[in-house]
Design an enzyme around this catalytic site. Structure first.
Site, PDB file in Angstrom:
ATOM      1  N   MET A   1       0.854  -1.197   0.000  1.00  0.00           N
ATOM      2  CA  MET A   1       0.000   0.000   0.000  1.00  0.00           C
ATOM      3  C   MET A   1       0.886   1.242   0.000  1.00  0.00           C
ATOM      4  SD  MET A   1      -3.106  -1.161   0.095  1.00  0.00           S
ATOM      5  CE  MET A   1      -4.435  -0.559   1.110  1.00  0.00           C
ATOM      6  N   CYS A   2       0.253   2.359  -0.189  1.00  0.00           N
ATOM      7  CA  CYS A   2       1.004   3.590  -0.377  1.00  0.00           C
ATOM      8  C   CYS A   2       0.247   4.708   0.338  1.00  0.00           C
ATOM      9  CB  CYS A   2       1.099   3.927  -1.858  1.00  0.00           C
ATOM     10  SG  CYS A   2       1.599   2.532  -2.885  1.00  0.00           S
ATOM     11  N   GLN A   3       0.709   5.927   0.193  1.00  0.00           N
ATOM     12  CA  GLN A   3      -0.064   7.068   0.683  1.00  0.00           C
ATOM     13  C   GLN A   3      -0.122   8.153  -0.378  1.00  0.00           C
ATOM     14  OE1 GLN A   3      -0.034   8.580   4.568  1.00  0.00           O
ATOM     15  NE2 GLN A   3       0.143   6.576   5.572  1.00  0.00           N
ATOM     16  N   ILE A  78       3.853   8.419  -1.819  1.00  0.00           N
ATOM     17  CA  ILE A  78       4.957   7.629  -1.285  1.00  0.00           C
ATOM     18  C   ILE A  78       4.544   6.170  -1.389  1.00  0.00           C
ATOM     19  CG2 ILE A  78       6.111   9.312   0.202  1.00  0.00           C
ATOM     20  CD1 ILE A  78       4.392   8.368   2.505  1.00  0.00           C
ATOM     21  N   ASN A 108      -3.422   4.614  -4.339  1.00  0.00           N
ATOM     22  CA  ASN A 108      -3.177   3.901  -3.092  1.00  0.00           C
ATOM     23  C   ASN A 108      -4.118   2.716  -3.065  1.00  0.00           C
ATOM     24  OD1 ASN A 108      -5.036   3.993  -0.341  1.00  0.00           O
ATOM     25  ND2 ASN A 108      -2.930   3.507   0.057  1.00  0.00           N
TER      26      ASN A 108
END
Lengths: 259, 259
Positions: A1-3, A78, A108
């Protein structure tokens, strides 16, 4: 996962304060350290900085934290890799041209059950599900409106339709902009805040930094900041409902006017 | 008019030395001060820095001069506006995706008699003749090879054909790469140098800077640098003949093997 981090404003504004807190999550206050990226629109032009290094160790991220770039449409990301190895071509945001405009996208989530077939116009360069989903979205828009960009009222339902289709295959929080409209889709987690007069001071969660926006703004300024989770601990952030596709313009969500 | 700088190598190499001399021409030793840009391939990924500020006053150019980014395919450009105002969207290099690869292009010259019609796939975002010419080149390649990238032997004559067509409408020196092949076309002015063992010291024309490549290389390294005019005053640069479309690979021109 990401932001995800996004910004949409009525006057060009720098994102240094928000990016400082956000980028700390790329290895310092959180573990999204498999690359990062940011895109800034300036009129029709778009500049992007991407790096497979973590945002806390990347000299390019250092530069972006310190050098104020003024923009009305910004998307940052990110990465914590799920699909696709750690590589420059897999860093978000991704960019393509459609109807003579740059379109920029960051995701995301994870789309484990998604595999596009028969793509005619856009192909992924890297091997993330995210870039493939972006290609499908643009391909759908191009097919439906082959003669040029339609009014937002016609574009929105088609984008909602392809978004719903993709969201049904996994988790699909995203930010998308062409430098004109700013779209934010919540699948599981996304929130926003609108800063406008009367301005106040804001304090970051991820760094002990406070900015007093009263000193930096004029009364007519308005800035929407969209993020996976709140970036400040003394302001009220509005959660976006799962399934909701918001459109921001001049620092305000305008989606209600579209339905 | 503008100036071009390109680099193609057999191992990832930084371009700091050449870029230092080249970027001085963006307002210090020459007057190409209407913006600049540089693109670096790293595998399939591509990072770009562009700025409508002059390369001698741009903080982003400062960063690029000092931060060594290692790449095998680099294209840089400093702009002196002919068509299209000074704006981010008019800065070279330009980038589009074709066949799942990024393609990057920069142009020196002027195409006053060129006006593309009926573009299906690619549209310019800005309003330079250069970006429009790039769009036509990619459109032509895509139309001729709709099912994917052909071998270089088949791609080269089609690129030569569309290049000749465009060059007939004005001045068309350009650099083009997909991170795999590196093309350099001379319409009026373009030259190159191949640095390989035995390496020596090189001294810039535009700055009083010398680098001794013996200290920085291994015996198998090979680097081709392509530029509008020579960047050093103690090396022999080879002019490219007007009308010639060179292909560089692993730091060497390989065009003779194609014909």
């Amino acid at each position: 996962m990401c932001q995800l981090l996004g910004m949409n404003c009525n006057v060009p504004t720098d994102i240094c304060f928000s990016f400082e807190g956000f980028s700390a999550r790329g290895g310092k206050t959180d573990d999204h350290s498999d690359g990062w990226g940011i895109a800034f629109f300036e009129g029709k032009g778009c500049r992007m900085f991407i790096d497979p290094k973590s945002s806390v160790s990347s000299p390019i991220a250092d530069f972006v934290r310190c050098y104020p770039i003024h923009s009305t449409h910004v998307i940052a990301h990110i990465r914590k890799a799920t699909q696709g190895e750690i590589a420059l071509e897999n860093c978000h945001p991704f960019r393509r041209e459609l109807w003579g405009q740059y379109w920029v996208f960051a995701h995301n989530g994870d789309l484990p059950n998604f595999s596009p077939v028969g793509m005619q116009f856009y192909q992924a360069v890297g091997n993330t599900d995210s870039e493939k989903a972006f290609c499908l979205m643009l391909e759908t828009l191009r097919e439906r409106f082959p003669f040029g960009k339609p009014p937002l009222e016609e574009l929105y339902p088609v984008l909602q339709e392809v978004t719903d289709k993709l969201a049904s295959t996994g988790i699909f929080n995203y930010l998308l902009t062409n430098g004109e409209h700013f779209f934010a889709h919540c699948s599981t987690k996304l929130c926003y805040i609108v800063r406008q007069a009367p301005f106040a001071a804001a304090h970051l969660i991820d760094e002990d930094v406070t900015v007093d926006f009263r000193e930096l703004t004029t009364p007519s300024d308005r800035v929407a900041v969209i993020a996976t989770t709140p970036l400040t601990d003394n302001e009220v952030w509005t959660p976006i409902a799962p399934g909701e596709l918001l459109v921001f313009q001049d620092g305000l969500p305008i989606t209600k006017e579209l339905s």
